[in-house]
Design an enzyme around this catalytic site. Structure first.
Site, PDB file in Angstrom:
ATOM      1  N   LYS A  23       0.950  -1.167   0.129  1.00  0.00           N
ATOM      2  CA  LYS A  23       0.117  -0.064   0.103  1.00  0.00           C
ATOM      3  C   LYS A  23       0.609   1.371  -0.070  1.00  0.00           C
ATOM      4  CE  LYS A  23      -1.150   2.132   3.429  1.00  0.00           C
ATOM      5  NZ  LYS A  23      -1.343   2.460   4.885  1.00  0.00           N
ATOM      6  N   ARG A  25      -9.249   1.994   8.067  1.00  0.00           N
ATOM      7  CA  ARG A  25      -8.490   0.716   9.341  1.00  0.00           C
ATOM      8  C   ARG A  25      -7.611   1.598  10.289  1.00  0.00           C
ATOM      9  NH1 ARG A  25      -2.801   2.490   9.281  1.00  0.00           N
ATOM     10  NH2 ARG A  25      -1.620   1.656   7.661  1.00  0.00           N
ATOM     11  N   GLN A  61      -8.498  12.599   9.221  1.00  0.00           N
ATOM     12  CA  GLN A  61      -8.533  11.492   9.762  1.00  0.00           C
ATOM     13  C   GLN A  61      -9.370  11.432  11.063  1.00  0.00           C
ATOM     14  OE1 GLN A  61      -8.243   7.386  11.622  1.00  0.00           O
ATOM     15  NE2 GLN A  61      -7.733   8.206   9.506  1.00  0.00           N
ATOM     16  N   GLY A 105      -0.903  10.386  15.787  1.00  0.00           N
ATOM     17  CA  GLY A 105       0.062  11.283  14.575  1.00  0.00           C
ATOM     18  C   GLY A 105       1.339  10.816  14.510  1.00  0.00           C
ATOM     19  N   ALA A 106       1.989  10.296  15.587  1.00  0.00           N
ATOM     20  CA  ALA A 106       3.368   9.952  15.208  1.00  0.00           C
ATOM     21  C   ALA A 106       3.435   8.401  14.529  1.00  0.00           C
ATOM     22  CB  ALA A 106       3.996   9.886  16.707  1.00  0.00           C
ATOM     23  N   ASP A 107       3.835   8.512  13.244  1.00  0.00           N
ATOM     24  CA  ASP A 107       4.157   7.625  12.446  1.00  0.00           C
ATOM     25  C   ASP A 107       5.326   7.459  11.752  1.00  0.00           C
ATOM     26  OD1 ASP A 107       3.261   9.339  10.590  1.00  0.00           O
ATOM     27  OD2 ASP A 107       1.940   8.109   9.849  1.00  0.00           O
ATOM     28  N   LYS A 113       8.442  12.611  14.539  1.00  0.00           N
ATOM     29  CA  LYS A 113       6.953  12.953  15.229  1.00  0.00           C
ATOM     30  C   LYS A 113       6.805  12.820  16.655  1.00  0.00           C
ATOM     31  CE  LYS A 113       4.523  12.863  10.725  1.00  0.00           C
ATOM     32  NZ  LYS A 113       3.195  12.267  10.076  1.00  0.00           N
TER      33      LYS A 113
END
Length: 329
Positions: A63, A107, A135, A219-221, A225
């Site tokens: 993805k 998801r 989101q 948020g932290a990905d 972050k």
């Protein structure tokens, strides 16, 4: 696609994927990230590639998801993306999903709701949401499938945008919706706190969190972050991670690792809590946190479920000239 895989069904798909992840029943590469810089060297856009294979599933998935925040001023969606879903027996691509990020959005919302379902108090009535963007809508819609809050407090840096989001959120549920002037005001009395921002500086402090509250940090990905101050992590009785190792590299827990305090935290896999192998919350006064970075396992499971649904549709149209071995949707 929204008919084939609606948000309510996504809850079950994501739950099983996270349990499989915790049990080591998923094959996946590390996430791939790209930041596209603007002329002033700030971040213009983010590109994420994830994927994986849930063992014994019919399909695997790769993805691409993007977030270009300036798109809002252009009048086009901030998020976009596509998925390639392939047969796990032959390796051949079966479906190419041009979904503008829908599978990722739904998801991610489902993961947040599942965290709240097993970690927040059942009597949670006040929700705080920080970051009223795209989101955030998915987070609230999914949360309302597992909890019945009476109040929502929204905070965003752009107050006009926060007010517009609050008006839309009012129509989702029979609750009182307010807009807070700052994060502290939003958080102080909240039972469930949802943070959905691309922040690189912590803005949620531990002293603001009331006993018994649950935080879902979305948020932290990526490396760098951060939404939660270390004081928030220190106050938590348990910090659940969608993938503990991944969160230590790109989630909120990356900052705990850099500060050398991970040994002082009770870190558990959210999949283990969902499966009942870990209790999660042990008392009504404990503070709990879910650190969600997004899993290739979730993308793989969503892709496999969508491919199965499409094959069932194809069989139902066999003989009409509408069936096909592969699909682009």
């Amino acid at each position: 696609m929204r008919t084939l895989l609606p948000p309510a069904e996504a809850l079950d798909v994501v739950r099983e994927a996270m349990i499989a992840q915790a049990r080591g029943k998923v094959s996946k590469p590390a996430p791939w990230h790209l930041e596209v810089p603007a002329a002033d060297a700030s971040v213009h856009g983010e590109v994420h590639v994830k994927g994986g294979y849930v063992h014994d599933a019919s399909h695997y998935t790769v993805k691409l998801a993007t977030g270009f925040f300036g798109n809002r001023e252009l009048g086009i969606p901030v998020s976009s993306g596509l998925s390639v879903i392939a047969d796990a027996t032959t390796g051949f691509p079966t479906v190419i999903v041009l979904d503008n990020g829908y599978l990722t959005d739904v998801r991610t919302g489902a993961a947040g709701a599942l965290a709240a379902q097993v970690l927040s108090r059942i009597d949670s009535h006040r929700v705080a949401l920080i970051g009223p963007g795209h989101q955030a809508d998915y987070q609230l819609r999914a949360l309302l499938q597992v909890r019945n809050p009476r109040e929502l407090v929204v905070h965003g840096r752009d107050r006009a945008r926060a007010k517009a989001f609050a008006r839309r959120a009012q129509a989702l549920h029979s609750w009182e919706v307010q807009v807070a002037a700052d994060s502290a005001e939003a958080v102080r009395r909240a039972d469930i706190i949802i943070t959905v921002t691309p922040s690189r500086a912590p803005y949620l402090h531990g002293e603001w969190i009331k006993p018994g509250a649950h935080i879902t940090a979305v948020g932290a990905d990526m490396e760098g972050k951060q939404e939660l101050h270390l004081s928030a992590l220190r106050r938590a009785a348990v910090v659940t991670a969608d993938d503990p190792d991944q969160c230590l590299h790109i989630g909120e827990l990356q900052h705990a690792a850099k500060a050398g305090i991970t040994d002082t935290l009770n870190i558990e896999a959210l999949g283990d809590v969902l499966a009942g192998r870990h209790p999660g919350r042990s008392s009504a006064t404990e503070i709990t946190i879910a650190d969600l970075t997004g899993l290739g396992a979730q993308d793989a499971a969503m892709g496999a479920r969508l491919a199965t649904a499409l094959m069932e549709c194809s069989r139902s149209t066999a003989g009409t000239g509408n069936g096909a071995a592969g699909s682009v949707i």
